[in-house]
Design an enzyme around this catalytic site. Sequence first.
Site, PDB file in Angstrom:
ATOM      1  N   GLY A  79      27.688  38.153   8.896  1.00  0.00           N
ATOM      2  CA  GLY A  79      28.521  37.422   9.927  1.00  0.00           C
ATOM      3  C   GLY A  79      28.773  38.191  11.188  1.00  0.00           C
ATOM      4  O   GLY A  79      27.930  38.704  11.813  1.00  0.00           O
TER       5      GLY A  79
ATOM      6  N   GLY B 209      26.941  22.753  14.156  1.00  0.00           N
ATOM      7  CA  GLY B 209      28.087  22.972  13.177  1.00  0.00           C
ATOM      8  C   GLY B 209      29.104  23.678  13.560  1.00  0.00           C
ATOM      9  O   GLY B 209      29.411  23.815  14.804  1.00  0.00           O
TER      10      GLY B 209
ATOM     11  N   GLU C 118      21.175  38.871  14.779  1.00  0.00           N
ATOM     12  CA  GLU C 118      22.392  39.564  14.367  1.00  0.00           C
ATOM     13  C   GLU C 118      23.290  38.997  13.403  1.00  0.00           C
ATOM     14  O   GLU C 118      23.795  39.431  12.378  1.00  0.00           O
ATOM     15  CB  GLU C 118      23.308  40.273  15.393  1.00  0.00           C
TER      16      GLU C 118
ATOM     17  N   ILE D  52      29.694  41.493  11.352  1.00  0.00           N
ATOM     18  CA  ILE D  52      29.452  42.571  11.165  1.00  0.00           C
ATOM     19  C   ILE D  52      28.353  43.457  12.011  1.00  0.00           C
ATOM     20  O   ILE D  52      27.310  42.718  11.654  1.00  0.00           O
ATOM     21  CB  ILE D  52      29.494  43.288   9.811  1.00  0.00           C
TER      22      ILE D  52
ATOM     23  N   LYS E 260      19.530  38.491   2.627  1.00  0.00           N
ATOM     24  CA  LYS E 260      20.101  39.130   3.467  1.00  0.00           C
ATOM     25  C   LYS E 260      19.658  40.531   3.346  1.00  0.00           C
ATOM     26  O   LYS E 260      19.264  41.254   4.287  1.00  0.00           O
ATOM     27  CB  LYS E 260      21.675  39.131   3.557  1.00  0.00           C
TER      28      LYS E 260
ATOM     29  N   VAL F 290      29.326  26.762  13.470  1.00  0.00           N
ATOM     30  CA  VAL F 290      28.889  28.178  14.199  1.00  0.00           C
ATOM     31  C   VAL F 290      28.347  27.788  15.649  1.00  0.00           C
ATOM     32  O   VAL F 290      28.969  28.287  16.424  1.00  0.00           O
ATOM     33  CB  VAL F 290      27.822  28.634  13.602  1.00  0.00           C
ATOM     34  N   GLY F 291      27.794  26.732  15.752  1.00  0.00           N
ATOM     35  CA  GLY F 291      27.137  26.396  16.893  1.00  0.00           C
ATOM     36  C   GLY F 291      28.337  25.733  17.864  1.00  0.00           C
ATOM     37  O   GLY F 291      28.269  26.136  19.120  1.00  0.00           O
TER      38      GLY F 291
END
Length: 440
Positions: free
Chosen positions: A136, A13, A131, A138, A207, A15-16
Site C-alpha cells: 500500500g 474503485g 509502487e 509504504i 507481493k 483506489v481510483g
Amino acid sequence: MIRPFRVGIAGLGTVGASVIQILDRQNRTVAQRGGRPVQVVGVSARDRAKDRGFDLSRFTWFDDPLALARSEEVDCVVELIGGADGTAHEVVRTALSLGKHVVTANKALLAKHGSALASLAEEKGVSLAFEASVAGGIPVIKTLREALPGNRVSRLYGILNGTCNYILSRMELEGLTFAECLKDAQRLGYAEADPTFDVEGFDTAHKLAILTSLAFGSKIDAEAIYVEGISSIAPLDLAMAHELGFRIKLLGVAERTETGIEQRVHPTMVPKTSSIAQVMGVTNAVTIDADAVKELTLIGPGAGGDATASAVVADIADVAGGKAGTTFGRPVADLEAAPRAPMQRHEGGYYIRLTVHDRPGVAAGVATRMAEADISLESILQKRSEMAATKDPHGRSGAPVPLVLITYAATEASIRSALDKISRDGLIAEPPQVIRIERE
C-alpha cells in the site's frame, strides 16, 4: 508553457477515486515534484452512474478501457482494474506498445507478466511504475530500487497482507477462532466474500515475488514460492506462542542461501521483542537485512483507498518528471534466473503441536523419533485437561492432549520425516501443526 502530463485512469474503485481526489487537492505539489502539471483527462469504469464523490463530466469517459489505452490524448495509463490476465493485462500491454507510460497497483499482473511487460517498456522507452502493488502506502519498492544500491541484501521478510494480520491479531488478543475473526473481517470490509486469495497466502506470494526480484536482481519467479495460509491456526497455537515469548504472523520471506534464493509464505513465530512482532491489525511491515544498513524496517498502512492512492500518485509524479527509473532497478536482460532453494532444505527452528494419546511412553516415543532424525529439542510441553487429571491417579486418561515441541535448527526434510514416522507409530490423533520460527 509546459504541456500538462495527461493521465487516463482505468478502474474507478476505492483506489481510483482516491487518486483523483488526491490529485485535486495536491495538484500544485505534484506539479512541483514532477516538473509539470498533471491532468486527468480520461477515465474508464464499469458503472458510469455510480456516485464517486466528484464530478465525472470534466473527464472523457471511455466505456472500453482499451480505448482509453489507445487514446492519443493520454500520456500515461493508470491501471487499477486488477487481475493477472484479461482486461488489465491487455490495457497495460496495449499502452506500453503504443509508447505510453503505465502506473499500476496490480501485483498479480506483475507476478505473472512483470518481466515481459518491463522488457516491453524498455523497448518503447517508457516507464512501468508499480509502487502501489506491494504494501500500500509504504514506499518499499522505491526503497529497494533506489535507496539501497550500495547494499547486498541477504534477507527480506514482511507482513504483506492486512487481512491476515488483522485476523491473527484479533485471535491473539481476544482468544477468538479463525472462523469468528474471518467473519468479522468480512463484515468490516477487510476480507472479501471469498477470502481464499488472502488467507491462504497467495496475495502475499505475489507481493513477495516482486520484492524478491528488486532485492536480489532476479527474474520474477512466483512459481518458486512455497505457500501456506493461516486457516489452520488455532487459539491454542497463539496462546502457546505467547507463553514461549513469540507472536504468530503470516510472513513472506525471501533469503539468500547456499543453494539459491529461498522464497516462502507461511505462518511464522517471531520473537515478541522484534519490530515486526509489534505490527498489529491491518498494518503492513517489511524488514530488509543488508550488509551496509544492517536492518531496515518499514511500517505503515498496507491497503485502503488513500494509502494505496498515495503510492499511485507518487509514481505519477515520478513518471511525469522522468524520474521513474528502470522497472526492476536494472535492465531486464541483467536479471538473473536465480536457482530455486527447495523448501525441503530450509533450516530453522520449529514449533510443532502434536495431538497425542495421553498414555505412558508417548512423549518418549516422540522424542525418540526426533532424535533419530537428528533433531534437537529446545523444549517439550504437554498440556493435560482437568478432565484427564481426574480420570486417573497419574493424570492420564488416554484422551487426546496437546504436546508442544520447540526445536533447535533443523531441516524441513528432517522434520517431515520424523513426523511421518510418529504418525505411522500411531502416537498422534490428528495431523500435526507445524509453524516455523524466524529468529532476529
